[in-house]
Design a protein around this motif. Structure first.
Motif, PDB file in Angstrom:
ATOM      1  N   ASP A 102      -7.102   8.072   1.036  1.00  0.00           N
ATOM      2  CA  ASP A 102      -7.055   8.045  -0.423  1.00  0.00           C
ATOM      3  C   ASP A 102      -7.031   9.491  -0.897  1.00  0.00           C
ATOM      4  O   ASP A 102      -8.028  10.167  -0.743  1.00  0.00           O
ATOM      5  CB  ASP A 102      -8.270   7.300  -0.967  1.00  0.00           C
ATOM      6  CG  ASP A 102      -8.220   7.107  -2.480  1.00  0.00           C
ATOM      7  OD1 ASP A 102      -9.252   6.707  -3.023  1.00  0.00           O
ATOM      8  OD2 ASP A 102      -7.183   7.364  -3.106  1.00  0.00           O
ATOM      9  N   PRO A 103      -5.920   9.985  -1.360  1.00  0.00           N
ATOM     10  CA  PRO A 103      -4.702   9.313  -1.788  1.00  0.00           C
ATOM     11  C   PRO A 103      -3.852   8.853  -0.599  1.00  0.00           C
ATOM     12  O   PRO A 103      -4.064   9.287   0.532  1.00  0.00           O
ATOM     13  CB  PRO A 103      -3.966  10.395  -2.591  1.00  0.00           C
ATOM     14  CG  PRO A 103      -4.402  11.676  -1.986  1.00  0.00           C
ATOM     15  CD  PRO A 103      -5.830  11.451  -1.560  1.00  0.00           C
ATOM     16  N   PRO A 104      -2.867   7.973  -0.877  1.00  0.00           N
ATOM     17  CA  PRO A 104      -1.973   7.512   0.177  1.00  0.00           C
ATOM     18  C   PRO A 104      -1.226   8.678   0.828  1.00  0.00           C
ATOM     19  O   PRO A 104      -0.996   9.709   0.202  1.00  0.00           O
ATOM     20  CB  PRO A 104      -0.994   6.597  -0.563  1.00  0.00           C
ATOM     21  CG  PRO A 104      -1.716   6.199  -1.808  1.00  0.00           C
ATOM     22  CD  PRO A 104      -2.576   7.363  -2.172  1.00  0.00           C
ATOM     23  N   GLY A 143       7.795   6.095   3.480  1.00  0.00           N
ATOM     24  CA  GLY A 143       7.217   5.699   2.202  1.00  0.00           C
ATOM     25  C   GLY A 143       5.781   6.163   2.107  1.00  0.00           C
ATOM     26  O   GLY A 143       5.400   7.191   2.676  1.00  0.00           O
ATOM     27  N   TYR A 144       4.959   5.377   1.423  1.00  0.00           N
ATOM     28  CA  TYR A 144       3.549   5.714   1.208  1.00  0.00           C
ATOM     29  C   TYR A 144       2.673   4.789   2.047  1.00  0.00           C
ATOM     30  O   TYR A 144       2.890   3.580   2.085  1.00  0.00           O
ATOM     31  CB  TYR A 144       3.189   5.557  -0.270  1.00  0.00           C
ATOM     32  CG  TYR A 144       3.943   6.519  -1.148  1.00  0.00           C
ATOM     33  CD1 TYR A 144       3.438   7.793  -1.415  1.00  0.00           C
ATOM     34  CD2 TYR A 144       5.172   6.168  -1.690  1.00  0.00           C
ATOM     35  CE1 TYR A 144       4.142   8.695  -2.211  1.00  0.00           C
ATOM     36  CE2 TYR A 144       5.881   7.063  -2.490  1.00  0.00           C
ATOM     37  CZ  TYR A 144       5.367   8.315  -2.732  1.00  0.00           C
ATOM     38  OH  TYR A 144       6.058   9.200  -3.517  1.00  0.00           O
ATOM     39  N   HIS A 145       1.682   5.365   2.710  1.00  0.00           N
ATOM     40  CA  HIS A 145       0.809   4.610   3.602  1.00  0.00           C
ATOM     41  C   HIS A 145      -0.648   4.676   3.146  1.00  0.00           C
ATOM     42  O   HIS A 145      -1.135   5.742   2.795  1.00  0.00           O
ATOM     43  CB  HIS A 145       0.806   5.217   5.019  1.00  0.00           C
ATOM     44  CG  HIS A 145       2.135   5.381   5.640  1.00  0.00           C
ATOM     45  ND1 HIS A 145       2.651   4.476   6.542  1.00  0.00           N
ATOM     46  CD2 HIS A 145       3.063   6.373   5.523  1.00  0.00           C
ATOM     47  CE1 HIS A 145       3.841   4.902   6.958  1.00  0.00           C
ATOM     48  NE2 HIS A 145       4.103   6.042   6.354  1.00  0.00           N
ATOM     49  N   LEU A 146      -1.328   3.528   3.201  1.00  0.00           N
ATOM     50  CA  LEU A 146      -2.782   3.493   3.204  1.00  0.00           C
ATOM     51  C   LEU A 146      -3.111   3.191   4.655  1.00  0.00           C
ATOM     52  O   LEU A 146      -2.620   2.211   5.222  1.00  0.00           O
ATOM     53  CB  LEU A 146      -3.323   2.382   2.299  1.00  0.00           C
ATOM     54  CG  LEU A 146      -3.130   2.570   0.803  1.00  0.00           C
ATOM     55  CD1 LEU A 146      -3.672   1.369   0.042  1.00  0.00           C
ATOM     56  CD2 LEU A 146      -3.805   3.836   0.328  1.00  0.00           C
ATOM     57  N   ILE A 147      -3.908   4.035   5.277  1.00  0.00           N
ATOM     58  CA  ILE A 147      -4.195   3.925   6.706  1.00  0.00           C
ATOM     59  C   ILE A 147      -5.687   3.720   6.903  1.00  0.00           C
ATOM     60  O   ILE A 147      -6.496   4.384   6.253  1.00  0.00           O
ATOM     61  CB  ILE A 147      -3.763   5.211   7.447  1.00  0.00           C
ATOM     62  CG1 ILE A 147      -2.295   5.511   7.175  1.00  0.00           C
ATOM     63  CG2 ILE A 147      -4.035   5.100   8.944  1.00  0.00           C
ATOM     64  CD1 ILE A 147      -1.889   6.936   7.556  1.00  0.00           C
ATOM     65  N   MET A 148      -6.038   2.816   7.801  1.00  0.00           N
ATOM     66  CA  MET A 148      -7.428   2.670   8.228  1.00  0.00           C
ATOM     67  C   MET A 148      -7.468   2.561   9.749  1.00  0.00           C
ATOM     68  O   MET A 148      -6.493   2.146  10.358  1.00  0.00           O
ATOM     69  CB  MET A 148      -8.109   1.463   7.585  1.00  0.00           C
ATOM     70  CG  MET A 148      -7.671   0.117   8.081  1.00  0.00           C
ATOM     71  SD  MET A 148      -8.817  -1.228   7.666  1.00  0.00           S
ATOM     72  CE  MET A 148     -10.081  -0.998   8.897  1.00  0.00           C
ATOM     73  N   VAL A 149      -8.584   2.963  10.331  1.00  0.00           N
ATOM     74  CA  VAL A 149      -8.767   2.922  11.781  1.00  0.00           C
ATOM     75  C   VAL A 149      -9.905   1.960  12.082  1.00  0.00           C
ATOM     76  O   VAL A 149     -10.981   2.064  11.501  1.00  0.00           O
ATOM     77  CB  VAL A 149      -9.070   4.341  12.319  1.00  0.00           C
ATOM     78  CG1 VAL A 149      -9.491   4.294  13.767  1.00  0.00           C
ATOM     79  CG2 VAL A 149      -7.854   5.242  12.141  1.00  0.00           C
ATOM     80  N   GLU A 150      -9.651   1.029  13.009  1.00  0.00           N
ATOM     81  CA  GLU A 150     -10.691   0.065  13.390  1.00  0.00           C
ATOM     82  C   GLU A 150     -11.515   0.542  14.582  1.00  0.00           C
ATOM     83  O   GLU A 150     -12.665   0.146  14.722  1.00  0.00           O
ATOM     84  CB  GLU A 150     -10.057  -1.280  13.724  1.00  0.00           C
ATOM     85  CG  GLU A 150      -9.453  -1.953  12.515  1.00  0.00           C
ATOM     86  CD  GLU A 150      -8.900  -3.310  12.841  1.00  0.00           C
ATOM     87  OE1 GLU A 150      -9.504  -4.304  12.390  1.00  0.00           O
ATOM     88  OE2 GLU A 150      -7.875  -3.389  13.535  1.00  0.00           O
TER      89      GLU A 150
END
Length: 128
Positions: A110-112, A118-125
């Motif tokens: 955040d921000p993407p 394009g635009y990514h929202l990324i999370m890591v598990e």
């Protein structure tokens, strides 16, 4: 010999343990791969809608990915385990900088992140 083995064990484990302890205080442990989810949108306005759903409406990351993501990872945005070599630069940098989290309480970019896709929202598990 036991002393030599012990010293070697302490040298690697001891110093590594000290470094790991310091890294646990806010820094990430080194990883060669990360289990990644993302939301990809071509338009900035659409990724911002997705961001709002997660932040303000407390929707799960995977559910928002199913609704908004425009790539093949629509099944909750999961890309699975990825190494540094398997990602483009900006995506890689962002993914390896994130703390692991869960879909119901995600820690995400955040921000993407903007890439050629394009635009990514990324999370890591997870990290390993």
């Amino acid at each position: 010999m036991a002393k030599g083995k012990q010293a070697t064990g302490k040298g690697k484990g001891g110093s590594g343990g000290d470094k790991d302890t310091k890294k646990d205080d806010g820094k990430l442990k080194p990883a060669t791969s990360v289990k990644v989810r993302h939301i990809l949108c071509e338009k900035h306005s659409k990724i911002m809608e997705a961001l709002t759903k997660i932040k303000e409406e407390n929707m799960r990351f995977d559910k928002v990915a199913e609704l908004y993501s425009e790539d093949k990872a629509k099944l909750g945005g999961s890309l699975g385990w990825m190494t540094r070599a398997g990602m483009i630069g900006v995506f890689q940098d962002a993914a390896f900088a994130l703390q692991p989290s869960t879909c119901d309480k995600p820690i995400f970019t955040d921000p993407p992140v903007k890439s050629k896709f394009g635009y990514h929202l990324i999370m890591v598990e997870d990290r390993k």
